[in-house]
Design a protein around this motif. Structure first.
Motif, short mmCIF file in Angstrom:
data_model
loop_
_atom_site.label_atom_id
_atom_site.label_comp_id
_atom_site.label_asym_id
_atom_site.label_seq_id
_atom_site.Cartn_x
_atom_site.Cartn_y
_atom_site.Cartn_z
N VAL A 43 180.26 140.50 98.13
CA VAL A 43 181.35 139.82 97.42
C VAL A 43 181.15 139.92 95.91
CG1 VAL A 43 182.50 137.62 97.01
CG2 VAL A 43 181.83 138.25 99.32
N LEU A 44 179.93 139.70 95.47
CA LEU A 44 179.63 139.76 94.03
C LEU A 44 179.99 141.12 93.46
CD1 LEU A 44 178.30 138.47 91.49
CD2 LEU A 44 176.14 139.48 92.28
N GLN A 45 179.60 142.17 94.14
CA GLN A 45 179.90 143.52 93.67
C GLN A 45 181.41 143.75 93.58
OE1 GLN A 45 178.23 146.67 96.02
NE2 GLN A 45 178.85 148.27 94.62
N ARG A 46 182.12 143.29 94.58
CA ARG A 46 183.57 143.44 94.56
C ARG A 46 184.19 142.69 93.37
NH1 ARG A 46 185.72 144.55 100.07
NH2 ARG A 46 183.99 144.73 101.53
N LEU A 47 183.74 141.45 93.15
CA LEU A 47 184.28 140.64 92.06
C LEU A 47 184.00 141.26 90.70
CD1 LEU A 47 183.47 137.02 93.29
CD2 LEU A 47 185.72 138.08 93.13
N GLU A 48 182.83 141.87 90.55
CA GLU A 48 182.48 142.47 89.27
C GLU A 48 183.32 143.70 88.96
OE1 GLU A 48 178.26 142.96 89.70
OE2 GLU A 48 177.84 141.04 88.73
N LEU A 49 183.96 144.25 89.97
CA LEU A 49 184.84 145.41 89.78
C LEU A 49 186.30 145.00 89.63
CD1 LEU A 49 183.29 147.81 92.46
CD2 LEU A 49 182.97 147.89 89.98
N LEU A 50 186.56 143.70 89.65
CA LEU A 50 187.94 143.19 89.61
C LEU A 50 188.33 142.86 88.17
CD1 LEU A 50 190.27 142.46 91.55
CD2 LEU A 50 189.38 140.13 91.60
N PHE A 51 189.29 143.61 87.62
CA PHE A 51 189.74 143.42 86.25
C PHE A 51 191.26 143.24 86.20
CE2 PHE A 51 185.64 145.29 85.63
CZ PHE A 51 185.20 144.85 84.39
N GLU A 52 191.69 142.54 85.16
CA GLU A 52 193.12 142.40 84.89
C GLU A 52 193.31 142.47 83.38
OE1 GLU A 52 195.61 138.59 85.31
OE2 GLU A 52 195.93 139.66 87.21
N ASN A 53 194.15 143.39 82.93
CA ASN A 53 194.34 143.64 81.50
C ASN A 53 193.01 143.93 80.80
OD1 ASN A 53 197.14 143.14 81.71
ND2 ASN A 53 196.80 140.92 81.50
N ASN A 54 192.18 144.73 81.47
CA ASN A 54 190.88 145.16 80.94
C ASN A 54 189.89 144.01 80.75
OD1 ASN A 54 191.64 147.92 80.74
ND2 ASN A 54 192.69 147.50 78.81
N LYS A 55 190.14 142.89 81.43
CA LYS A 55 189.22 141.76 81.35
C LYS A 55 188.81 141.34 82.77
CE LYS A 55 191.02 139.81 77.03
NZ LYS A 55 191.60 138.59 76.39
N PRO A 56 187.56 140.93 82.94
CA PRO A 56 187.14 140.46 84.28
C PRO A 56 188.00 139.29 84.74
CG PRO A 56 185.24 140.75 82.83
CD PRO A 56 186.46 140.86 81.97
N VAL A 57 188.39 139.31 86.00
CA VAL A 57 189.19 138.23 86.55
C VAL A 57 188.36 136.97 86.75
CG1 VAL A 57 190.49 137.50 88.60
CG2 VAL A 57 190.84 139.78 87.65
N PHE A 58 187.06 137.15 87.01
CA PHE A 58 186.19 136.02 87.30
C PHE A 58 184.82 136.25 86.68
CE2 PHE A 58 183.12 133.88 90.16
CZ PHE A 58 183.56 132.57 90.02
N ASP A 59 184.32 135.25 85.96
CA ASP A 59 182.98 135.33 85.38
C ASP A 59 181.94 135.13 86.48
OD1 ASP A 59 180.61 135.14 83.99
OD2 ASP A 59 181.30 133.65 82.55
N THR A 60 181.20 136.16 86.79
CA THR A 60 180.26 136.11 87.92
C THR A 60 178.85 135.70 87.52
OG1 THR A 60 179.76 138.46 87.64
CG2 THR A 60 181.56 137.89 89.15
N THR A 61 178.64 135.30 86.28
CA THR A 61 177.28 135.00 85.82
C THR A 61 176.59 133.94 86.67
OG1 THR A 61 177.93 135.54 83.55
CG2 THR A 61 175.88 134.29 83.85
N ASN A 62 177.25 132.81 86.87
CA ASN A 62 176.64 131.72 87.65
C ASN A 62 176.56 132.07 89.14
OD1 ASN A 62 176.32 130.18 85.34
ND2 ASN A 62 178.26 129.09 85.61
N LEU A 63 177.54 132.80 89.62
CA LEU A 63 177.52 133.21 91.02
C LEU A 63 176.33 134.14 91.27
CD1 LEU A 63 178.85 133.29 93.83
CD2 LEU A 63 180.24 135.22 93.00
N ARG A 64 176.12 135.07 90.37
CA ARG A 64 174.98 135.99 90.50
C ARG A 64 173.66 135.21 90.52
NH1 ARG A 64 173.27 141.22 89.56
NH2 ARG A 64 175.41 141.92 89.39
N ALA A 65 173.54 134.23 89.64
CA ALA A 65 172.32 133.43 89.60
C ALA A 65 172.13 132.65 90.90
CB ALA A 65 172.37 132.47 88.41
#
Length: 281
Positions: A43-65
């Motif tokens: 899921v994390l890998q998928r979210l990190e590839l998810l962009f909208e208007n060249n910006k990440p849709v979701f900040d995965t920093t805390n999720l990764r930790a």
């Protein structure tokens, strides 16, 4: 021949309270916990590839930790407030997730990919500090990822491919190494032998991996063939130092058909650490 792939191991455990903790600590004794962790990585890998208007849709920093540091255990049944649950997290008192082993059997089916990843994301979001009551955030993110389940009408060959095995000796003198091995997903049966080289002395190991193929049963809701591997580790006297049967999870990691997919967590067998991968063209 078409392939969709998964990152998780399926060697069944009889332990009632085995543990797998954190990012790189897959434990062959608790395959459910290992699968849960690797689903989180998916899921994390998928979210990190998810962009909208060249910006990440979701900040995965805390999720990764959270995925890196949370302890995951599986038990036969997990209860909360008198009701059986698929999984329970213990945030904020502990960085701990308990997974219901009896329910995970259904969630890991190829037709339940979306539900499984939503559950895993839900539990890790709580650990990361996000209030995901009623799956309000996890449901939204999973929908954005456009995750598909397998169709039971499609024949997969195989449903759980692996073609690369990375090996490392747990304890070895300098200069004693063991090279990775390659498997052919097109073959229904093959034997891979890897042995350590150099001045290994008593650390010498030979790894024999025998592939077998079976047909998925109708009850699995997945049609096709699956692979499983009998792994045996020998020392220099040909004495068996460890053995196990490993069956990669069936079709739960619907990643693009290019790149790398980790099939298993790290398994330590007879003094050798093994990780199965699928390397796509």
């Amino acid at each position: 021949m078409r392939f969709w792939f998964i990152v998780i191991m399926t060697f069944l455990s009889s332990a009632a309270h085995a543990v797998a903790a954190g990012w790189d600590h897959g434990n062959a004794g608790d395959t459910v916990a290992s699968e849960f962790i690797l689903s989180g990585r998916d899921v994390l890998q998928r979210l990190e590839l998810l962009f909208e208007n060249n910006k990440p849709v979701f900040d995965t920093t805390n999720l990764r930790a959270a995925i890196m540091t949370t302890e995951v255990v599986s038990e036969d049944h997990v209860m909360l407030d008198g009701f059986e649950r698929d999984a329970v997290n213990y945030y904020p008192t502990k960085r701990l997730i308990k997974v219901n082993r009896s329910r995970w059997t259904d969630l890991r089916r190829s037709t339940e990919t979306k539900a499984r990843l939503r559950l895993v994301l839900h539990e890790y979001l709580w650990i990361s500090g996000v209030d995901d009551t009623n799956f309000v955030h996890s449901e939204h993110l999973i929908e954005l990822l456009n995750i598909s389940n397998y169709s039971p009408s499609i024949w997969w060959n195989p449903v759980n491919p692996a073609n690369y095995v990375k090996a490392q000796l747990s304890f070895a003198p300098e200069g004693c190494t063991i090279q990775p091995g390659k498997l052919d997903v097109k073959l229904s049966a093959e034997t891979l032998v890897m042995e350590s080289t150099g001045d290994c002395k008593d650390s010498y190991r030979e790894v024999q991996i025998v592939k077998q193929t079976g047909v998925t049963p109708p009850s699995s809701n997945a049609r096709g063939l699956f692979h499983k591997y009998e792994i045996t580790v020998f020392d220099k006297t040909k004495t068996v130092k460890g053995e196990m049967i490993f069956e990669p999870e069936w079709g739960a990691c619907l990643l693009p058909e290019k790149g790398v997919c980790q099939v298993s967590g790290k398994m330590t067998i007879g003094g050798v650490e093994l990780v199965f991968w699928f390397l796509r063209n």
